[in-house]
Scaffold this motif. Structure first.
Motif, PDB file in Angstrom:
ATOM      1  N   ALA A   5       0.840  -1.191   0.000  1.00 53.87           N
ATOM      2  CA  ALA A   5       0.000   0.000   0.000  1.00 53.87           C
ATOM      3  C   ALA A   5       0.880   1.248   0.000  1.00 53.87           C
ATOM      4  CB  ALA A   5      -0.919   0.003   1.213  1.00 53.87           C
ATOM      5  N   ALA A   6       0.402   2.300  -0.666  1.00 54.27           N
ATOM      6  CA  ALA A   6       1.182   3.524  -0.812  1.00 54.27           C
ATOM      7  C   ALA A   6       1.181   4.336   0.481  1.00 54.27           C
ATOM      8  CB  ALA A   6       0.631   4.353  -1.961  1.00 54.27           C
ATOM      9  N   THR A   7       2.102   5.280   0.563  1.00 52.37           N
ATOM     10  CA  THR A   7       2.230   6.110   1.748  1.00 52.37           C
ATOM     11  C   THR A   7       2.426   7.572   1.361  1.00 52.37           C
ATOM     12  OG1 THR A   7       3.417   6.353   3.854  1.00 52.37           O
ATOM     13  CG2 THR A   7       4.745   5.859   1.919  1.00 52.37           C
ATOM     14  N   SER A   8       2.081   8.479   2.260  1.00 55.20           N
ATOM     15  CA  SER A   8       2.350   9.909   2.053  1.00 55.20           C
ATOM     16  C   SER A   8       3.496  10.283   2.977  1.00 55.20           C
ATOM     17  CB  SER A   8       1.105  10.751   2.356  1.00 55.20           C
ATOM     18  OG  SER A   8       0.625  10.487   3.650  1.00 55.20           O
ATOM     19  N   THR A   9       4.644  10.599   2.392  1.00 53.31           N
ATOM     20  CA  THR A   9       5.880  10.718   3.159  1.00 53.31           C
ATOM     21  C   THR A   9       5.836  11.842   4.181  1.00 53.31           C
ATOM     22  OG1 THR A   9       7.068   9.901   1.227  1.00 53.31           O
ATOM     23  CG2 THR A   9       8.377  10.896   2.977  1.00 53.31           C
ATOM     24  N   ASN A  10       5.447  13.042   3.744  1.00 46.16           N
ATOM     25  CA  ASN A  10       5.513  14.213   4.617  1.00 46.16           C
ATOM     26  C   ASN A  10       4.145  14.871   4.800  1.00 46.16           C
ATOM     27  OD1 ASN A  10       8.271  14.027   5.164  1.00 46.16           O
ATOM     28  ND2 ASN A  10       8.789  15.048   3.246  1.00 46.16           N
ATOM     29  N   ASN A  11       3.085  14.073   4.823  1.00 40.44           N
ATOM     30  CA  ASN A  11       1.734  14.563   5.100  1.00 40.44           C
ATOM     31  C   ASN A  11       1.239  15.551   4.052  1.00 40.44           C
ATOM     32  OD1 ASN A  11       2.101  13.171   7.585  1.00 40.44           O
ATOM     33  ND2 ASN A  11       3.071  14.986   8.432  1.00 40.44           N
ATOM     34  N   SER A  42       2.388  20.143   8.378  1.00 39.36           N
ATOM     35  CA  SER A  42       2.642  20.182   9.814  1.00 39.36           C
ATOM     36  C   SER A  42       1.329  20.428  10.560  1.00 39.36           C
ATOM     37  CB  SER A  42       3.631  21.302  10.163  1.00 39.36           C
ATOM     38  OG  SER A  42       4.886  21.072   9.572  1.00 39.36           O
ATOM     39  N   GLY A  43       1.234  19.913  11.761  1.00 40.28           N
ATOM     40  CA  GLY A  43      -0.011  20.110  12.507  1.00 40.28           C
ATOM     41  C   GLY A  43       0.023  19.469  13.875  1.00 40.28           C
ATOM     42  N   ALA A  44      -1.124  19.429  14.518  1.00 38.57           N
ATOM     43  CA  ALA A  44      -1.255  18.894  15.858  1.00 38.57           C
ATOM     44  C   ALA A  44      -2.619  18.243  16.023  1.00 38.57           C
ATOM     45  CB  ALA A  44      -1.070  20.004  16.899  1.00 38.57           C
ATOM     46  N   ALA A  45      -2.692  17.324  16.966  1.00 31.51           N
ATOM     47  CA  ALA A  45      -3.943  16.601  17.206  1.00 31.51           C
ATOM     48  C   ALA A  45      -4.063  16.255  18.677  1.00 31.51           C
ATOM     49  CB  ALA A  45      -4.000  15.332  16.364  1.00 31.51           C
ATOM     50  N   THR A  99      -4.172  20.343  10.267  1.00 36.82           N
ATOM     51  CA  THR A  99      -2.986  20.266   9.428  1.00 36.82           C
ATOM     52  C   THR A  99      -2.883  21.542   8.616  1.00 36.82           C
ATOM     53  OG1 THR A  99      -3.396  17.882   9.197  1.00 36.82           O
ATOM     54  CG2 THR A  99      -1.714  18.847   7.789  1.00 36.82           C
ATOM     55  N   GLU A 100      -1.708  22.149   8.595  1.00 37.36           N
ATOM     56  CA  GLU A 100      -1.513  23.411   7.899  1.00 37.36           C
ATOM     57  C   GLU A 100      -1.152  23.199   6.432  1.00 37.36           C
ATOM     58  OE1 GLU A 100       0.674  26.529   9.989  1.00 37.36           O
ATOM     59  OE2 GLU A 100       0.847  25.151  11.684  1.00 37.36           O
ATOM     60  N   TYR A 101      -1.806  23.962   5.565  1.00 37.78           N
ATOM     61  CA  TYR A 101      -1.488  23.991   4.142  1.00 37.78           C
ATOM     62  C   TYR A 101      -1.654  25.429   3.655  1.00 37.78           C
ATOM     63  CZ  TYR A 101      -2.079  18.912   4.291  1.00 37.78           C
ATOM     64  OH  TYR A 101      -1.978  17.583   4.603  1.00 37.78           O
ATOM     65  N   ALA A 102      -0.772  25.861   2.753  1.00 38.88           N
ATOM     66  CA  ALA A 102      -0.875  27.219   2.217  1.00 38.88           C
ATOM     67  C   ALA A 102      -2.191  27.417   1.486  1.00 38.88           C
ATOM     68  CB  ALA A 102       0.300  27.490   1.275  1.00 38.88           C
ATOM     69  N   ALA A 103      -2.720  26.360   0.873  1.00 40.52           N
ATOM     70  CA  ALA A 103      -3.978  26.453   0.138  1.00 40.52           C
ATOM     71  C   ALA A 103      -5.194  26.464   1.050  1.00 40.52           C
ATOM     72  CB  ALA A 103      -4.092  25.288  -0.847  1.00 40.52           C
ATOM     73  N   GLY A 104      -5.000  26.222   2.337  1.00 35.52           N
ATOM     74  CA  GLY A 104      -6.113  26.182   3.286  1.00 35.52           C
ATOM     75  C   GLY A 104      -5.956  25.008   4.230  1.00 35.52           C
TER      76      GLY A 104
END
Length: 318
Positions: free
Chosen positions: A49-55, A168-171, A190-195
């Motif tokens: 299964a695939a993975t997302s390396t850096n969120n 980057s983010g927190a939970a 989770t922070e993203y420049a697009a929102g």
């Protein structure tokens, strides 16, 4: 679906296909060191299964990478644990996912998965996060449990386009389980420049002997689009089997949109041949309104049309 149907041999309709290894070393004085490596398997064709390396979305804009060999995409952690709790580092479930997985009669999998989760599941941090530092409360707190987590996208801080904080983010999750009652509240940002991607959910369960009543309420935000929904369901133990049923709904509120809503009804049955092997089937039907196009099991359906899904599978654990 009203546009196209699909029949496929696939996996993970009842529990996710996985292979892993884990270990614990007693360091004395109640302190332990732990590791956990767990890989997802696409067992109908042998892929990992695939993975997302850096969120963050991989190339092509998908939440996970392309087809690949075996990776420990499900969990890759090292820990230190003591009477004060557990410090855990690595790739792990995000706390808000536990409220979907543990309280949904269908474990947020297959055709019956709650619409509140399936509507956001393609986001890179909806299920798991990489590069996390987490703390879990100890188990002996009179029924209270909890988890705090911080995770990193690991971009250059001065990245162009304001994307330095992307991924980057927190939970945080806090809950109480005692006797027949289990209730938990969780939130992830989770922070993203697009929102930013923000999820908050409240889940509860009450066990009446053989019958378990479950439900959750959820709210999410992806950029400027907000959504909310909920689920109520049951798991009923019947001899060697379990009857499962749920009703879930999810609606998005976007500026200028018609408030798309998807309502799903699902029913399933699991028959246990043994402690290791079970046969399962799930039937679900989703009705779309307000321009929603949610479809099941790889089918496609037009706006405001319905979609049906049927799972028949065998789960074997070893």
């Amino acid at each position: 679906g009203s546009t196209a149907d699909r029949v496929q041999l696939t996996n993970s309709g009842m529990s996710s296909s996985q292979f892993g290894v884990r270990g614990l070393e007693d360091l004395g004085g109640g302190l332990s060191a732990l590791f956990w490596l767990e890989a997802g398997i696409v067992n109908d064709d042998g892929r990992g299964a695939a993975t997302s390396t850096n969120n963050q979305p991989a190339s092509g804009g998908t939440a996970s990478g392309a087809s690949q060999g075996l990776t420990f995409n499900r969990r890759s952690t090292v820990s230190l644990a003591d009477s004060w709790g557990e410090l855990r580092l690595g790739r792990d479930f995000v706390p808000t996912f536990y409220n979907y997985n543990q309280f949904d009669p269908f474990s947020a999998l297959g055709a019956g998965a709650s619409t509140a989760f399936s509507s956001i599941s393609t986001n890179p941090t909806a299920t798991r996060v990489s590069n996390s530092v987490g703390y879990l409360l100890p188990s002996k707190l009179g029924g209270f449990y909890g988890q705090a987590m911080y995770f990193l996208g690991e971009n250059a801080r001065n990245a162009p386009g304001g994307t330095g904080d992307d991924g980057s983010g927190a939970a945080l999750r806090i809950g109480y389980a005692s006797g027949p009652v289990n209730v938990a509240l969780a939130s992830t940002r989770t922070e993203y420049a697009a929102g930013d991607f923000v999820v908050t959910n409240l889940a509860a369960r009450y066990d009446f002997g053989a019958l378990s009543l479950r439900g959750h309420l959820a709210r999410s935000k992806v950029g400027a689009t907000e959504g909310h929904g909920g689920m109520v369901g049951i798991v009923w133990a019947l001899g060697h089997g379990q009857l499962k049923a749920s009703y879930s709904t999810y609606m998005t509120d976007a500026v200028g949109a018609t408030d798309p809503r998807a309502n799903k009804t699902a029913v399933g049955y699991v028959y246990g041949f043994s402690k290791r092997t079970a046969l399962y089937t799930t039937y679900a039907r989703v009705k779309n309104r307000g321009g929603s196009t949610m479809a099941l099991n790889g089918s496609t359906t037009a706006a405001n049309s319905s979609s049906s899904g049927l799972d028949i599978g065998l789960r074997h654990a070893f």
